[in-house]
Design a protein around this motif. Structure first.
Motif, PDB file in Angstrom:
ATOM      1  N   UNK A  33     103.354  71.575 -50.561  1.00  0.00           N
ATOM      2  CA  UNK A  33     104.575  72.382 -50.632  1.00  0.00           C
ATOM      3  C   UNK A  33     105.546  71.980 -49.530  1.00  0.00           C
ATOM      4  N   UNK A  34     105.016  71.637 -48.386  1.00  0.00           N
ATOM      5  CA  UNK A  34     105.845  71.171 -47.287  1.00  0.00           C
ATOM      6  C   UNK A  34     106.538  69.859 -47.644  1.00  0.00           C
ATOM      7  N   UNK A  35     105.833  68.956 -48.313  1.00  0.00           N
ATOM      8  CA  UNK A  35     106.443  67.688 -48.746  1.00  0.00           C
ATOM      9  C   UNK A  35     107.518  67.926 -49.796  1.00  0.00           C
ATOM     10  N   UNK A  36     107.320  68.886 -50.676  1.00  0.00           N
ATOM     11  CA  UNK A  36     108.342  69.192 -51.669  1.00  0.00           C
ATOM     12  C   UNK A  36     109.588  69.808 -51.014  1.00  0.00           C
ATOM     13  N   UNK A  37     109.380  70.628 -49.999  1.00  0.00           N
ATOM     14  CA  UNK A  37     110.522  71.170 -49.257  1.00  0.00           C
ATOM     15  C   UNK A  37     111.255  70.055 -48.521  1.00  0.00           C
ATOM     16  N   UNK A  38     110.516  69.055 -48.055  1.00  0.00           N
ATOM     17  CA  UNK A  38     111.139  67.900 -47.409  1.00  0.00           C
ATOM     18  C   UNK A  38     112.001  67.130 -48.397  1.00  0.00           C
ATOM     19  N   UNK A  39     111.510  66.934 -49.622  1.00  0.00           N
ATOM     20  CA  UNK A  39     112.315  66.280 -50.646  1.00  0.00           C
ATOM     21  C   UNK A  39     113.587  67.075 -50.936  1.00  0.00           C
ATOM     22  N   UNK A  40     113.458  68.389 -51.033  1.00  0.00           N
ATOM     23  CA  UNK A  40     114.615  69.251 -51.286  1.00  0.00           C
ATOM     24  C   UNK A  40     115.624  69.134 -50.144  1.00  0.00           C
ATOM     25  N   UNK A  42     116.048  66.490 -48.213  1.00  0.00           N
ATOM     26  CA  UNK A  42     116.692  65.186 -48.341  1.00  0.00           C
ATOM     27  C   UNK A  42     117.771  65.208 -49.419  1.00  0.00           C
ATOM     28  N   UNK A  43     117.519  65.905 -50.524  1.00  0.00           N
ATOM     29  CA  UNK A  43     118.512  66.005 -51.593  1.00  0.00           C
ATOM     30  C   UNK A  43     119.744  66.775 -51.120  1.00  0.00           C
ATOM     31  N   UNK A  44     119.533  67.820 -50.346  1.00  0.00           N
ATOM     32  CA  UNK A  44     120.666  68.568 -49.807  1.00  0.00           C
ATOM     33  C   UNK A  44     121.472  67.729 -48.819  1.00  0.00           C
ATOM     34  N   UNK A  45     120.796  66.896 -48.035  1.00  0.00           N
ATOM     35  CA  UNK A  45     121.510  65.994 -47.122  1.00  0.00           C
ATOM     36  C   UNK A  45     122.354  65.005 -47.912  1.00  0.00           C
ATOM     37  N   UNK A  46     121.863  64.557 -49.059  1.00  0.00           N
ATOM     38  CA  UNK A  46     122.665  63.686 -49.920  1.00  0.00           C
ATOM     39  C   UNK A  46     123.902  64.417 -50.428  1.00  0.00           C
ATOM     40  N   UNK A  47     123.775  65.706 -50.694  1.00  0.00           N
ATOM     41  CA  UNK A  47     124.937  66.499 -51.089  1.00  0.00           C
ATOM     42  C   UNK A  47     125.985  66.564 -49.989  1.00  0.00           C
ATOM     43  N   UNK A  48     125.537  66.662 -48.750  1.00  0.00           N
ATOM     44  CA  UNK A  48     126.475  66.659 -47.626  1.00  0.00           C
ATOM     45  C   UNK A  48     127.175  65.302 -47.530  1.00  0.00           C
ATOM     46  N   UNK A  49     126.444  64.217 -47.784  1.00  0.00           N
ATOM     47  CA  UNK A  49     127.058  62.891 -47.776  1.00  0.00           C
ATOM     48  C   UNK A  49     128.100  62.753 -48.878  1.00  0.00           C
ATOM     49  N   UNK A  50     127.841  63.341 -50.039  1.00  0.00           N
ATOM     50  CA  UNK A  50     128.826  63.295 -51.121  1.00  0.00           C
ATOM     51  C   UNK A  50     130.088  64.046 -50.704  1.00  0.00           C
ATOM     52  N   UNK A  51     129.916  65.168 -50.039  1.00  0.00           N
ATOM     53  CA  UNK A  51     131.085  65.912 -49.558  1.00  0.00           C
ATOM     54  C   UNK A  51     131.883  65.113 -48.534  1.00  0.00           C
ATOM     55  N   UNK A  52     131.205  64.266 -47.776  1.00  0.00           N
ATOM     56  CA  UNK A  52     131.886  63.422 -46.790  1.00  0.00           C
ATOM     57  C   UNK A  52     132.438  62.148 -47.422  1.00  0.00           C
ATOM     58  N   UNK A  53     132.384  62.053 -48.744  1.00  0.00           N
ATOM     59  CA  UNK A  53     132.866  60.907 -49.508  1.00  0.00           C
ATOM     60  C   UNK A  53     132.140  59.620 -49.138  1.00  0.00           C
ATOM     61  N   UNK A  54     130.853  59.728 -48.881  1.00  0.00           N
ATOM     62  CA  UNK A  54     130.002  58.571 -48.609  1.00  0.00           C
ATOM     63  C   UNK A  54     128.966  58.486 -49.722  1.00  0.00           C
ATOM     64  N   UNK A  65     114.828  58.044 -48.982  1.00  0.00           N
ATOM     65  CA  UNK A  65     114.141  59.182 -48.378  1.00  0.00           C
ATOM     66  C   UNK A  65     113.583  60.127 -49.435  1.00  0.00           C
ATOM     67  N   UNK A  66     114.419  60.518 -50.376  1.00  0.00           N
ATOM     68  CA  UNK A  66     113.954  61.463 -51.374  1.00  0.00           C
ATOM     69  C   UNK A  66     112.854  60.913 -52.250  1.00  0.00           C
ATOM     70  N   UNK A  67     112.975  59.650 -52.634  1.00  0.00           N
ATOM     71  CA  UNK A  67     111.983  59.060 -53.504  1.00  0.00           C
ATOM     72  C   UNK A  67     110.834  58.420 -52.766  1.00  0.00           C
ATOM     73  N   UNK A  68     111.142  57.371 -52.037  1.00  0.00           N
ATOM     74  CA  UNK A  68     110.090  56.541 -51.458  1.00  0.00           C
ATOM     75  C   UNK A  68     109.298  57.252 -50.369  1.00  0.00           C
TER      76      UNK A  68
END
Length: 176
Positions: A33-40, A42-54, A65-68
């Motif tokens: 469950x901890x690893x799944x929260x880590x994946x979540x 990482x996905x939220x950090x990707x959302x922040x990058x999208x907001x920063x137009x990166x 990070x999210x996958x590998x």
């Protein structure tokens, strides 16, 4: 009254949920469950990058990070055979020190945020023209364009080196 645009509101929502997910990573008793929260997280950090137009960094964040990394953690968990244990993520005895450090870092961030003369939601003026190409298209043009700096040959050489490394790892790891 404090006015906030939609991007800033979305950033704060993502940031708060990301902090909650990070806390879930370190507080959950079940390591899967901890690893799944880590994946979540990482996905939220990707959302922040999208907001920063990166967008490219967001894609790399999801893939690497999210996958590998998450799959690597889950494979390591499966190979260590921790099944049958209720508490697979034991707590450390130094958590009060970690809590104190977290409070100090959080307090310094809040102090810097509240005492800064710069607003978080400052954006470019409307007179600045938007670039029609996003950064993914620009990176693609930089890598593969024959008219600009072309990195096609180094890219192909790196892929051949990686292929040779994979074949070598299979040959070394196979049982005779």
């Amino acid at each position: 009254m404090f006015k906030m645009d939609f991007a800033t509101l979305l950033f704060w929502i993502l940031a708060i949920v990301m902090v909650v997910a990070a806390l879930a990573v370190v507080t959950m008793r079940n390591i899967v469950h901890s690893a799944m929260a880590l994946f979540f997280m990482f996905a939220l950090a990707a959302g922040v990058y999208v907001l920063a137009r990166a967008e490219f960094i967001a894609i790399v964040q999801i893939l690497i990070y999210g996958g590998a990394i998450t799959v690597l953690i889950l494979f390591a968990l499966m190979l260590t055979r921790i099944g049958g244990q209720r508490r697979t993520n034991p707590t450390n005895r130094t958590w009060p020190v970690a809590l104190l450090v977290c409070l100090l870092v959080g307090g310094s961030i809040l102090y810097a945020l509240l005492s800064s003369p710069l607003a978080v939601s400052q954006t470019l003026p409307a007179s600045v023209p938007m670039d029609p190409l996003n950064n993914v298209a620009r990176i693609g043009l930089l890598l593969y364009s024959p008219s600009q700096y072309s990195y096609v040959l180094p890219f192909e050489i790196a892929s051949i080196v990686l292929l040779v490394a994979i074949v070598g790892a299979i040959v070394i790891g196979r049982e005779d």
